[in-house]
Write a protein that holds these residues in place. Sequence first.
Motif, mmCIF file in Angstrom:
data_model
loop_
_atom_site.group_PDB
_atom_site.id
_atom_site.type_symbol
_atom_site.label_atom_id
_atom_site.label_comp_id
_atom_site.label_asym_id
_atom_site.label_seq_id
_atom_site.Cartn_x
_atom_site.Cartn_y
_atom_site.Cartn_z
ATOM 1 N N ASN A 1 39.137 -57.960 -127.488
ATOM 2 C CA ASN A 1 39.033 -58.727 -126.276
ATOM 3 C C ASN A 1 38.801 -58.166 -124.932
ATOM 4 N N GLU A 2 37.720 -58.650 -124.243
ATOM 5 C CA GLU A 2 37.597 -58.248 -122.723
ATOM 6 C C GLU A 2 38.035 -59.536 -122.023
ATOM 7 N N PRO A 3 38.899 -59.066 -120.842
ATOM 8 C CA PRO A 3 39.189 -60.143 -119.801
ATOM 9 C C PRO A 3 38.076 -60.888 -119.309
ATOM 10 N N ILE A 4 38.183 -62.164 -118.985
ATOM 11 C CA ILE A 4 37.099 -63.197 -118.232
ATOM 12 C C ILE A 4 36.629 -62.576 -117.066
ATOM 13 N N GLY A 5 37.546 -62.033 -116.376
ATOM 14 C CA GLY A 5 37.183 -61.253 -114.978
ATOM 15 C C GLY A 5 36.218 -61.937 -114.130
ATOM 16 N N ASN A 6 35.271 -61.639 -114.049
ATOM 17 C CA ASN A 6 34.301 -62.335 -112.851
ATOM 18 C C ASN A 6 33.123 -63.101 -113.567
ATOM 19 N N ALA A 7 33.215 -63.216 -114.733
ATOM 20 C CA ALA A 7 32.226 -64.094 -115.524
ATOM 21 C C ALA A 7 32.095 -65.480 -115.063
ATOM 22 N N LEU A 8 33.157 -66.176 -114.486
ATOM 23 C CA LEU A 8 32.756 -67.378 -113.895
ATOM 24 C C LEU A 8 32.194 -67.409 -112.379
ATOM 25 N N PHE A 9 32.551 -66.539 -111.812
ATOM 26 C CA PHE A 9 32.031 -66.259 -110.501
ATOM 27 C C PHE A 9 30.627 -65.989 -110.928
ATOM 28 N N GLU A 10 30.380 -65.208 -111.655
ATOM 29 C CA GLU A 10 28.725 -64.947 -111.949
ATOM 30 C C GLU A 10 27.909 -65.940 -112.107
ATOM 31 N N LEU A 11 28.649 -67.133 -112.974
ATOM 32 C CA LEU A 11 27.866 -68.289 -113.160
ATOM 33 C C LEU A 11 27.825 -69.212 -111.951
ATOM 34 N N ALA A 12 28.859 -69.020 -111.150
ATOM 35 C CA ALA A 12 28.672 -69.746 -109.782
ATOM 36 C C ALA A 12 27.544 -69.325 -108.721
ATOM 37 N N GLU A 13 27.423 -68.030 -109.021
ATOM 38 C CA GLU A 13 26.651 -67.269 -108.085
ATOM 39 C C GLU A 13 25.039 -67.624 -108.576
ATOM 40 N N GLN A 14 24.843 -67.735 -109.850
ATOM 41 C CA GLN A 14 23.664 -68.247 -110.411
ATOM 42 C C GLN A 14 23.235 -69.814 -110.202
ATOM 43 N N GLY A 15 24.046 -70.401 -109.542
ATOM 44 C CA GLY A 15 24.028 -71.767 -109.123
ATOM 45 C C GLY A 15 24.529 -72.841 -110.129
ATOM 46 N N TYR A 16 25.360 -72.330 -111.009
ATOM 47 C CA TYR A 16 26.129 -73.371 -112.159
ATOM 48 C C TYR A 16 27.177 -74.018 -111.130
ATOM 49 N N GLU A 17 27.498 -75.388 -111.651
ATOM 50 C CA GLU A 17 28.662 -76.051 -111.185
ATOM 51 C C GLU A 17 29.066 -76.763 -111.907
ATOM 52 N N PHE A 18 30.289 -77.213 -112.020
ATOM 53 C CA PHE A 18 31.012 -78.214 -112.911
ATOM 54 C C PHE A 18 30.375 -79.608 -112.698
ATOM 55 N N GLU A 19 30.211 -80.294 -113.822
ATOM 56 C CA GLU A 19 29.866 -81.837 -113.842
ATOM 57 C C GLU A 19 30.996 -82.414 -114.666
ATOM 58 N N LYS A 20 31.663 -83.440 -114.246
ATOM 59 C CA LYS A 20 32.523 -84.083 -114.984
ATOM 60 C C LYS A 20 32.126 -85.267 -115.535
ATOM 61 N N LYS A 21 32.207 -85.556 -116.969
ATOM 62 C CA LYS A 21 32.140 -86.891 -117.794
ATOM 63 C C LYS A 21 32.876 -87.004 -118.808
ATOM 64 N N ASP A 22 33.494 -88.096 -118.940
ATOM 65 C CA ASP A 22 34.567 -88.524 -119.909
ATOM 66 C C ASP A 22 35.508 -87.540 -119.830
ATOM 67 N N GLY A 23 35.911 -87.256 -118.885
ATOM 68 C CA GLY A 23 37.186 -85.989 -118.939
ATOM 69 C C GLY A 23 36.646 -84.580 -119.318
ATOM 70 N N ILE A 24 35.618 -84.329 -119.387
ATOM 71 C CA ILE A 24 35.005 -83.113 -119.795
ATOM 72 C C ILE A 24 34.127 -82.502 -118.862
ATOM 73 N N TYR A 25 34.496 -81.192 -118.593
ATOM 74 C CA TYR A 25 33.714 -80.542 -117.453
ATOM 75 C C TYR A 25 32.603 -79.592 -118.195
ATOM 76 N N ARG A 26 31.462 -80.014 -117.875
ATOM 77 C CA ARG A 26 30.126 -79.368 -118.444
ATOM 78 C C ARG A 26 29.554 -78.563 -117.338
ATOM 79 N N LEU A 27 29.000 -77.621 -117.623
ATOM 80 C CA LEU A 27 28.175 -76.706 -116.393
ATOM 81 C C LEU A 27 26.682 -77.544 -116.138
ATOM 82 N N LYS A 28 26.128 -77.308 -114.881
ATOM 83 C CA LYS A 28 25.114 -77.816 -114.795
ATOM 84 C C LYS A 28 24.424 -76.901 -113.506
ATOM 85 N N ARG A 29 23.061 -77.066 -113.389
ATOM 86 C CA ARG A 29 22.591 -76.197 -112.598
ATOM 87 C C ARG A 29 21.308 -76.789 -111.885
#
Length: 276
Positions: A248-276
Amino acid sequence: MGKRSYIKKTAEIEIYTDSKFPGIIFKQYSSEFIRELESERKKLIASQKDENWPGFMFKPQRVSKIRSGSFRAGYPFLENGMTLKEYLKSNEISITTCARFINNLESDVLGAEDYIFPDLANSKNIMILPSPTPMQNYKCIDPDDVLFGEYRRLNRGALGISLSLLKNDAYAAGLGKCIEGVIPNKQMDIRSIFALLYIIFNSKESFYPCLWQKNFEDYKAFLRNLNIPVESELYQKSLQTLSDTEPNEPIGNALFELAEQGYEFEKKDGIYRLKR
């Protein structure tokens, strides 16, 4: 003894505050098996005296003697905090907030090399405290299942029961490398951080099943349902945790990289999904 206000009350565990002891929350352990109680008490005393105990994880301030089949431990009472589960119900978070929280918690957990945290993937066991930046002040509040020193074996907690049932058949995908004999290792902690991340994404469904094998395509479908890009580091690292051989490799900066690529959270019915 003052007036008690109960937070949880079962035959084995009672959690309450006592008006005679402000600023403390008590956890009372009861059992008809004295050896079991003695073992539990001995471990809590060891954590209390441990000078290297991880700062992000609570430990008891006091541990009573066993009387009439029970004893109690006292912990600091976090009056202004709320559990991660409560926080997520009351607040919508951004991908950057989530990334900072996971990155900090992962650093804390993996930095505590001599400790294993089997019950980390539980949003009820993490308290979010007030801070200028959301979710940057937290404490883990249930040290009972922390494995350290002579207490590195799995105990009778939920994870121990699940694994004892699994090993009679086969471990769930990728779980075997997290346990050496009956001793969990830090690979377990990395897996737990991934599990916690996906609890934040979707508290209604677990990424890792506890008591059954999951089809590999079902794991992929889980990630696709959250709109996690197939080519992303997060997607690849998540699937890697299911490998029986690759570490297993740590999550590290994987979420930050998605944010830098323009992804954000979108919440619907209590679930977060990515959107860009």
